[in-house]
Design an enzyme around this catalytic site. Sequence first.
Site, mmCIF file in Angstrom:
data_model
loop_
_atom_site.group_PDB
_atom_site.id
_atom_site.type_symbol
_atom_site.label_atom_id
_atom_site.label_comp_id
_atom_site.label_asym_id
_atom_site.label_seq_id
_atom_site.Cartn_x
_atom_site.Cartn_y
_atom_site.Cartn_z
ATOM 1 C CB ILE A 175 -0.833 0.118 1.190
ATOM 2 C CG1 ILE A 175 -2.137 -1.058 1.143
ATOM 3 C CG2 ILE A 175 -1.665 1.474 1.265
ATOM 4 C CD1 ILE A 175 -2.899 -1.052 -0.190
ATOM 5 C CE LYS A 200 -9.570 -0.123 5.409
ATOM 6 N NZ LYS A 200 -8.290 0.220 5.087
ATOM 7 C CB SER A 221 -4.979 -8.085 5.882
ATOM 8 O OG SER A 221 -5.808 -7.537 6.937
#
Length: 323
Positions: A12, A206, A275
């Site tokens: 990222i 999120k 993840s």
Amino acid sequence: MTRICVFGAGAIGGLIGARLARADVADVALVARGAHLEAMQAKGLSVTQAGETFTVHPKVSADPRELGRQDYVILTLKAYALPGIVDALAPLIGPDTVLLFGQNGLPWWYFYKHGGRFDGHILESVDPGGLLWKTLGPERALGAVIWQAAELGAPGHIVHGFGDRLTIGEPSGEISDRARKLSALLERAGVKSPVRADLRNEIWLKLWGNLSFNPVSVLTGGTLEALARDPGTRAVLAAMMEEARAIGEALGVVFSVSVEERLDMAAKVGAHRSSMLQDVDAGRPTELDALLGAVIELAQMTGIATPALKLVYDLARFRVLAA
């Protein structure tokens, strides 16, 4: 030219840094390590997205002392790694350096200028002993919610999966000049970067998915789609999210979607392994405390019962420690 360092330039962070470097909107430096660093030093950083590949050659180093003071430092390490890099950050920080924190979960600065009854409270689960608060200072912090997925296809090569938004905001809710400036640079680099006055709402949106799907995936091995479709696991996820919603609302958070809508959002990601599951399988540390432990800490602070969250946390913690 604005000096921007991405600290922890893996998938990222490397994607963000590569886009900034490609657009030539800032003087970009990347801090990385290992084979990934060596590959970037030798051949540059390549990114594959939408079937096309580009390569950039920003400054890269394992030693921040080689890079000097920065205007912005974008931190894309996992939350558990932050306390360990406080000393290494020092050479990058000048009097006006801004630190953008892009970790999953509840950020360590969460109650800085929160304005509620817990204003100034330090979250022990994500900032043990208040190390980050006392040394880096929450006044330097900009928050971020990263809605991008990428992976290292090979050292020095990032494959962009999906998503192109990086929302930023001040802990105070102010639409500041420093936030606007960074947002403009990211936008010019092709990253959608709105500045929000209510960033905590998006953090929770999120987090709502991560605090439920990630630990349940560790316990079951299921993909996001499979967990959201199966009636049994969907019920567990929904129970966790309902408890988390009660905590968030007690702290002034406004949820823009329902539990069912949030579950369906995750299902649309498809057969994606979380993840956290990937970290457990690879023998790496996890973000369990930032994603779920911190929420349980908030539950204790607000006096809200969380039997589903606590049960899953305890089981996932056992699984993580046994891995």
